[in-house]
Design an enzyme around this catalytic site. Structure first.
Site, PDB file in Angstrom:
ATOM      1  N   CYS A 232      20.540 -44.003 -17.109  1.00 40.55           N
ATOM      2  CA  CYS A 232      21.166 -43.473 -15.605  1.00 40.55           C
ATOM      3  C   CYS A 232      22.456 -42.656 -16.112  1.00 40.55           C
ATOM      4  O   CYS A 232      23.017 -43.193 -15.240  1.00 40.55           O
ATOM      5  CB  CYS A 232      21.031 -44.040 -14.183  1.00 40.55           C
ATOM      6  SG  CYS A 232      19.670 -44.784 -13.897  1.00 40.55           S
ATOM      7  N   GLY A 236      27.633 -38.830 -19.149  1.00 44.29           N
ATOM      8  CA  GLY A 236      27.250 -39.564 -20.036  1.00 44.29           C
ATOM      9  C   GLY A 236      28.817 -40.286 -20.441  1.00 44.29           C
ATOM     10  O   GLY A 236      28.862 -40.760 -21.292  1.00 44.29           O
ATOM     11  N   GLY A 237      29.889 -40.263 -19.180  1.00 40.74           N
ATOM     12  CA  GLY A 237      30.391 -41.464 -19.452  1.00 40.74           C
ATOM     13  C   GLY A 237      30.753 -42.220 -19.935  1.00 40.74           C
ATOM     14  O   GLY A 237      31.419 -43.007 -21.207  1.00 40.74           O
ATOM     15  N   LYS A 238      29.720 -43.634 -20.039  1.00 40.29           N
ATOM     16  CA  LYS A 238      29.317 -44.930 -20.084  1.00 40.29           C
ATOM     17  C   LYS A 238      28.368 -44.578 -21.986  1.00 40.29           C
ATOM     18  O   LYS A 238      28.561 -45.308 -22.249  1.00 40.29           O
ATOM     19  CB  LYS A 238      28.481 -45.657 -19.691  1.00 40.29           C
ATOM     20  CG  LYS A 238      29.469 -45.981 -18.141  1.00 40.29           C
ATOM     21  CD  LYS A 238      29.293 -46.656 -17.284  1.00 40.29           C
ATOM     22  CE  LYS A 238      29.536 -46.979 -15.895  1.00 40.29           C
ATOM     23  NZ  LYS A 238      30.058 -45.811 -15.528  1.00 40.29           N
ATOM     24  N   ASP A 256      18.208 -39.169 -18.071  1.00 43.51           N
ATOM     25  CA  ASP A 256      18.299 -38.330 -16.936  1.00 43.51           C
ATOM     26  C   ASP A 256      17.347 -37.366 -16.293  1.00 43.51           C
ATOM     27  O   ASP A 256      16.506 -37.298 -16.947  1.00 43.51           O
ATOM     28  CB  ASP A 256      18.922 -38.168 -15.852  1.00 43.51           C
ATOM     29  CG  ASP A 256      20.325 -38.081 -15.099  1.00 43.51           C
ATOM     30  OD1 ASP A 256      21.364 -38.846 -14.867  1.00 43.51           O
ATOM     31  OD2 ASP A 256      20.173 -37.520 -14.643  1.00 43.51           O
ATOM     32  N   ASP A 300      23.427 -48.446 -15.085  1.00 45.70           N
ATOM     33  CA  ASP A 300      24.129 -47.869 -14.401  1.00 45.70           C
ATOM     34  C   ASP A 300      23.580 -47.152 -12.671  1.00 45.70           C
ATOM     35  O   ASP A 300      23.140 -46.221 -13.366  1.00 45.70           O
ATOM     36  CB  ASP A 300      24.725 -46.742 -14.865  1.00 45.70           C
ATOM     37  CG  ASP A 300      25.957 -46.357 -13.991  1.00 45.70           C
ATOM     38  OD1 ASP A 300      26.615 -47.053 -13.630  1.00 45.70           O
ATOM     39  OD2 ASP A 300      27.094 -45.898 -14.130  1.00 45.70           O
ATOM     40  N   CYS A 353      28.444 -48.608  -8.643  1.00 50.60           N
ATOM     41  CA  CYS A 353      29.465 -48.245  -8.159  1.00 50.60           C
ATOM     42  C   CYS A 353      30.160 -48.600  -6.423  1.00 50.60           C
ATOM     43  O   CYS A 353      30.850 -48.275  -5.996  1.00 50.60           O
ATOM     44  CB  CYS A 353      30.437 -47.182  -8.353  1.00 50.60           C
ATOM     45  SG  CYS A 353      28.984 -46.562  -7.743  1.00 50.60           S
TER      46      CYS A 353
END
Length: 401
Positions: A232, A236-238, A256, A300, A353
């Site tokens: 997920c 794309g931060g992770k 995604d 995520d 989160c």
């Protein structure tokens, strides 16, 4: 924050709030749009607008409780005036829009309405009751923590530089930062400012990523040469963090549902000099084709976001109770389907989160009960009240057979 008595600043504030509350726009995007709308505003003006908007979004219900009329497009100036009138040391400008703002009456109404703790902490009743039922006394601690301003944390891109080099470069630009000892790639700004215009950002030396979020990629125990799926990925931060931990070696498949998010990921990857990410739009048979192919899997998962309300305070007013029920069902489905992607002996991290057990520990309990060939190695909830950063949950699971 002391009032800046310039009417065009208040016009910017009220217009932004109208779009957030009555047009369904996101606070961060609207603040950004407003700040870009007037090039003559200086740093102090921009700071005043941004902080006032976020304060009013965060404390919306508390302010409404002190108003003489319900919040609407017609009473938005009264809403703003009421916020400043709650501070006896502030003096509103003598403008026509504030003529019906009477501080003594406001303070009296505030005293009465704040006897309701959900009003005093500025949460919808349903959300406050949900959190209290799920977390008991801890919920009030988290509510307090998430009503404070979120710090700005950078994640150093170790493919291009290191923390001390970045810290020195930013210091030379007058940007003061602190190294975070418990977070291996994190630097925190001492003051909020626009750091996206710096050469260091443009050259891909860092990304803005909360310290709590930075714990998730290392938890997956990746290494160079592995095949890793970010199920997920979003923008794309992770994925980018995983790439740096893998030293640009191996393969990351960032997936995604939305192609526009993956296009943003490609743009960020280019700036970061990340070369081992392949993007894939999720389609009907995507997961089936990938079964038993990955060394590592990151889920995520979509969630309520009830761990990041400090950063996204408008979510308090956009979320609805039925969404929580729907997202729990979706999380369970994603866990069941995507877990098949990893090989026997492979690892996956399920993360959210959120700080609600029904999205976290209880999801993992159900998954393990239905999938005995998976084993929980560890799990951790990071609470805002304990860390001063965003709230996250993560579970590390091994496929054993």
């Amino acid at each position: 924050m002391k009032i800046l008595p310039y009417k065009n600043l208040f016009v910017g504030i009220t217009d932004t709030l109208n779009n957030i509350f009555f047009e369904g726009k996101y606070a961060d995007k609207e603040v950004e749009r407003t700040l870009k709308s007037n090039k003559l505003w200086g740093a102090r003006d921009r700071g005043f607008i941004a902080q006032t908007v976020y304060d009013l979004v965060r404390w919306k219900r508390l302010v409404e409780g002190a108003m003489s009329r319900p919040l609407s497009k017609e009473t938005i100036w009264e809403f703003v005036g009421t916020w400043f009138a709650l501070d006896p040391e502030q003096k509103l400008p003598a403008w026509e829009e504030f003529q019906k703002v009477y501080p003594k009456e406001i303070l009296k109404r505030h005293h009465e309405s704040s006897k309701n703790i959900a009003v005093a902490e500025s949460y919808p009743d349903w959300m406050f009751e949900l959190g209290q039922a799920a977390l008991g006394d801890r919920w009030l601690e988290e509510v307090h923590a998430m009503n404070s301003q979120a710090p700005t944390v950078l994640r150093v891109n170790t493919l291009k530089t290191d923390r001390k080099t970045l810290q020195k470069a930013l210091k030379d630009r007058g940007v003061k930062t602190n190294l975070l000892s418990k977070y291996q790639d994190a630097i925190e700004l001492e003051e909020k400012m626009n750091i996206f215009r710096t050469d260091e950002f443009q050259n891909g030396w860092f990304e803005v990523q909360d310290a709590g979020s930075q714990l998730i990629a290392p938890y997956l125990r990746v290494g160079p040469g592995m095949r890793v799926v970010d199920a997920c990925a979003g923008a794309g931060g992770k994925s980018l963090h995983l790439a740096s931990l893998m030293e640009n070696k191996g393969q990351i498949i960032a997936m995604d549902l939305y192609e526009w998010k993956l296009k943003e990921l490609k743009r960020r990857a280019k700036r970061n000099n990340v070369q081992n990410i392949q993007t894939k739009v999720i389609e009907a048979k995507t997961i089936k084709r990938m079964e038993n192919t990955a060394d590592r899997l990151l889920i995520d998962a979509p969630c309520s976001g009830l761990g990041v309300l400090r950063r996204n305070p408008d979510a308090k007013w956009k979320l609805q109770p039925q969404f929580i029920d729907e997202i729990v069902v979706l999380q369970e489905k994603i866990l069941s389907e995507y877990s098949k992607v990893i090989k026997v002996g492979g690892l996956m991290v399920y993360a959210t989160c959120s700080i609600l057990p029904q999205e976290n520990e209880q999801q993992i309990e159900k998954f393990l009960a239905n999938n005995p060939n998976y084993k929980l190695l560890s799990e951790k909830t990071h609470y805002p009240s304990e860390t001063n950063y965003d709230g996250f949950y993560m579970a590390l699971i091994e496929r054993t057979a």
